[in-house]
Design an enzyme around this catalytic site. Structure first.
Site, PDB file in Angstrom:
ATOM      1  N   LEU A 278      43.030  45.227  34.805  1.00  0.00           N
ATOM      2  CA  LEU A 278      43.523  45.664  33.498  1.00  0.00           C
ATOM      3  C   LEU A 278      42.418  46.280  32.660  1.00  0.00           C
ATOM      4  CD1 LEU A 278      46.164  42.896  32.835  1.00  0.00           C
ATOM      5  CD2 LEU A 278      46.502  45.220  33.638  1.00  0.00           C
TER       6      LEU A 278
ATOM      7  N   VAL B 100      40.445  38.981  39.252  1.00  0.00           N
ATOM      8  CA  VAL B 100      40.900  40.294  39.730  1.00  0.00           C
ATOM      9  C   VAL B 100      41.805  40.958  38.690  1.00  0.00           C
ATOM     10  CG1 VAL B 100      42.127  41.535  41.561  1.00  0.00           C
ATOM     11  CG2 VAL B 100      40.628  39.626  42.142  1.00  0.00           C
ATOM     12  N   CYS B 101      42.686  40.172  38.072  1.00  0.00           N
ATOM     13  CA  CYS B 101      43.583  40.744  37.056  1.00  0.00           C
ATOM     14  C   CYS B 101      42.778  41.314  35.887  1.00  0.00           C
ATOM     15  CB  CYS B 101      44.555  39.685  36.535  1.00  0.00           C
ATOM     16  SG  CYS B 101      45.668  39.048  37.805  1.00  0.00           S
ATOM     17  N   THR B 102      41.744  40.592  35.501  1.00  0.00           N
ATOM     18  CA  THR B 102      40.911  41.058  34.395  1.00  0.00           C
ATOM     19  C   THR B 102      40.241  42.386  34.763  1.00  0.00           C
ATOM     20  OG1 THR B 102      40.548  38.802  33.629  1.00  0.00           O
ATOM     21  CG2 THR B 102      38.976  40.469  32.879  1.00  0.00           C
TER      22      THR B 102
END
Length: 161
Positions: free
Chosen positions: A58, A53-55
């Site tokens: 960002l 999810v972070c990837t």
């Protein structure tokens, strides 16, 4: 758990080590929130480098850098990993915003997003050019993130105010 800064209050200042991908090099520096006065700042707290999810989050913000630039806004990603981890993450996904290392989670605590067990909640804070917190979103579960469109809509409201 602290609630963090309230809307309309001055955002807590901090200085964190970080770096930004610039062509082939990863330029390391200390980032101080108060030195960004005069521009809006999007603080994107995220739990970890190289997580799915972070990837996605960002990469979405990185691909929208021109939209943020057009609104006189900088985007800073903040997570508990060190600068070396941020460098490999930025290189792997060609992330174009500074990634800051909050290894002791002092900044996450100041913003009320430090969470036992998971480290840091996914959260976004929009800080106006005057250093005042204008909008925030803190996720209870980190499976979703605020879209580029939501953020740019909120930022254009700050710019037009």
């Amino acid at each position: 758990m602290a609630s963090g800064p309230q809307l309309g209050s001055t955002a807590p200042d901090f200085t964190l080590p970080g770096g930004v991908l610039s062509g082939e090099s990863f330029d390391r520096a200390d980032y101080r929130l108060s030195s960004a006065r005069g521009r809006s700042v999007v603080l994107a707290f995220y739990p970890g480098d190289n997580t799915s999810v972070c990837t996605k989050q960002l990469c979405s913000y990185s691909s929208g850098m021109e939209a943020f630039e057009g609104l006189d806004a900088d985007v800073w990603g903040i997570s508990p990993q060190g600068v070396d981890s941020h460098e490999s993450f930025a290189r792997a996904f060609d992330l174009r915003m500074p990634l800051l290392a909050d290894e002791g989670r002092e900044t996450a605590r100041a913003y009320g997003v430090s969470a036992p067990g998971i480290g840091v909640r996914r959260a976004v804070f929009l800080i106006g050019p005057d250093g005042v917190l204008r909008w925030k979103h803190v996720a209870l579960l980190g499976a979703t993130f605020q879209s580029l469109t939501t953020l740019t809509d909120r930022l254009s409201g700050i710019k037009d105010a």
